[in-house]
Design an enzyme around this catalytic site. Sequence first.
Site, PDB file in Angstrom:
ATOM      1  N   GLN A 157      81.081  84.524  81.170  1.00  0.00           N
ATOM      2  CA  GLN A 157      81.568  84.175  79.832  1.00  0.00           C
ATOM      3  C   GLN A 157      80.492  84.306  78.763  1.00  0.00           C
ATOM      4  O   GLN A 157      80.785  84.256  77.577  1.00  0.00           O
ATOM      5  CB  GLN A 157      82.078  82.742  79.774  1.00  0.00           C
ATOM      6  CG  GLN A 157      83.288  82.342  80.554  1.00  0.00           C
ATOM      7  CD  GLN A 157      84.234  83.404  81.052  1.00  0.00           C
ATOM      8  OE1 GLN A 157      84.540  83.374  82.183  1.00  0.00           O
ATOM      9  NE2 GLN A 157      84.739  84.320  80.292  1.00  0.00           N
ATOM     10  N   ASN A 158      79.227  84.456  79.178  1.00  0.00           N
ATOM     11  CA  ASN A 158      78.176  84.615  78.176  1.00  0.00           C
ATOM     12  C   ASN A 158      78.364  85.972  77.506  1.00  0.00           C
ATOM     13  O   ASN A 158      78.573  86.985  78.165  1.00  0.00           O
ATOM     14  CB  ASN A 158      76.783  84.498  78.793  1.00  0.00           C
ATOM     15  CG  ASN A 158      75.720  84.344  77.726  1.00  0.00           C
ATOM     16  OD1 ASN A 158      75.547  85.221  76.882  1.00  0.00           O
ATOM     17  ND2 ASN A 158      75.024  83.229  77.743  1.00  0.00           N
ATOM     18  N   ARG A 159      78.258  85.984  76.194  1.00  0.00           N
ATOM     19  CA  ARG A 159      78.574  87.192  75.428  1.00  0.00           C
ATOM     20  C   ARG A 159      77.358  88.074  75.141  1.00  0.00           C
ATOM     21  O   ARG A 159      77.460  89.062  74.421  1.00  0.00           O
ATOM     22  CB  ARG A 159      79.274  86.780  74.139  1.00  0.00           C
ATOM     23  CG  ARG A 159      80.599  86.074  74.470  1.00  0.00           C
ATOM     24  CD  ARG A 159      81.235  85.422  73.290  1.00  0.00           C
ATOM     25  NE  ARG A 159      80.447  84.276  72.845  1.00  0.00           N
ATOM     26  CZ  ARG A 159      80.730  83.550  71.776  1.00  0.00           C
ATOM     27  NH1 ARG A 159      81.770  83.845  71.028  1.00  0.00           N
ATOM     28  NH2 ARG A 159      79.985  82.528  71.428  1.00  0.00           N
ATOM     29  N   PHE A 160      76.209  87.750  75.737  1.00  0.00           N
ATOM     30  CA  PHE A 160      74.979  88.493  75.462  1.00  0.00           C
ATOM     31  C   PHE A 160      75.152  89.993  75.683  1.00  0.00           C
ATOM     32  O   PHE A 160      74.805  90.803  74.822  1.00  0.00           O
ATOM     33  CB  PHE A 160      73.836  87.957  76.334  1.00  0.00           C
ATOM     34  CG  PHE A 160      72.537  88.675  76.121  1.00  0.00           C
ATOM     35  CD1 PHE A 160      71.703  88.342  75.068  1.00  0.00           C
ATOM     36  CD2 PHE A 160      72.129  89.690  76.983  1.00  0.00           C
ATOM     37  CE1 PHE A 160      70.497  89.009  74.866  1.00  0.00           C
ATOM     38  CE2 PHE A 160      70.929  90.358  76.798  1.00  0.00           C
ATOM     39  CZ  PHE A 160      70.115  90.012  75.730  1.00  0.00           C
ATOM     40  N   THR A 204      74.674  83.185  72.267  1.00  0.00           N
ATOM     41  CA  THR A 204      75.750  83.972  72.870  1.00  0.00           C
ATOM     42  C   THR A 204      76.485  83.184  73.957  1.00  0.00           C
ATOM     43  O   THR A 204      77.415  83.693  74.574  1.00  0.00           O
ATOM     44  CB  THR A 204      75.199  85.280  73.475  1.00  0.00           C
ATOM     45  OG1 THR A 204      74.199  84.963  74.446  1.00  0.00           O
ATOM     46  CG2 THR A 204      74.624  86.185  72.395  1.00  0.00           C
TER      47      THR A 204
END
Length: 175
Positions: free
Chosen positions: A38-41, A137
């Site tokens: 789920q981290n958007r990095f 993020t």
Amino acid sequence: MIRHPFPPLCDENSKVLVLGSFPSVKSREQQFFYGHPQNRFWKVIAAVFERPVPATIEEKRALLLGCGIAVWDVIASCDITGSSDSSIKNVTANDLRQILDRADIRQIFVNGKTAEKYYNKYIRPVLGRDAVCLPSTSPANAAWSPERLTEAWMQVRLAAGEAIENASAGSPGRR
């Protein structure tokens, strides 16, 4: 006490350094940065540099290094519950000299307020260098849409600009 389980990602062509706070449980399991799905990095970096979103660790490594980005975390070891930044205690900071001695880092960025807090407390006084705080993020930062994050993170591309131009110039078919 949990120690940071993997080394920084950097090479001699890195122009910017992006620092997180401390790896999440998923990142520690994968032994690489921003491992939580789920981290958007990765989506943000890919959008900023107009590249495909990387799927494998090798693709992620190639994306970052190809764009002149070094990545690590502010914290070398700490007490932490799960992946909760708010639970971080007993911090020991990473020594960034192993990156700064190897690469001509023009700008240091921190990914979110927790990384900024610990950077300013432990690293800035030693290095004497400011870091630009970018919005996190993390999925916990739901107030920021992917579009807003990408716009804010464009600063990374601007700071890494020469590295991108040099990498493009050296690519086959792009001269």
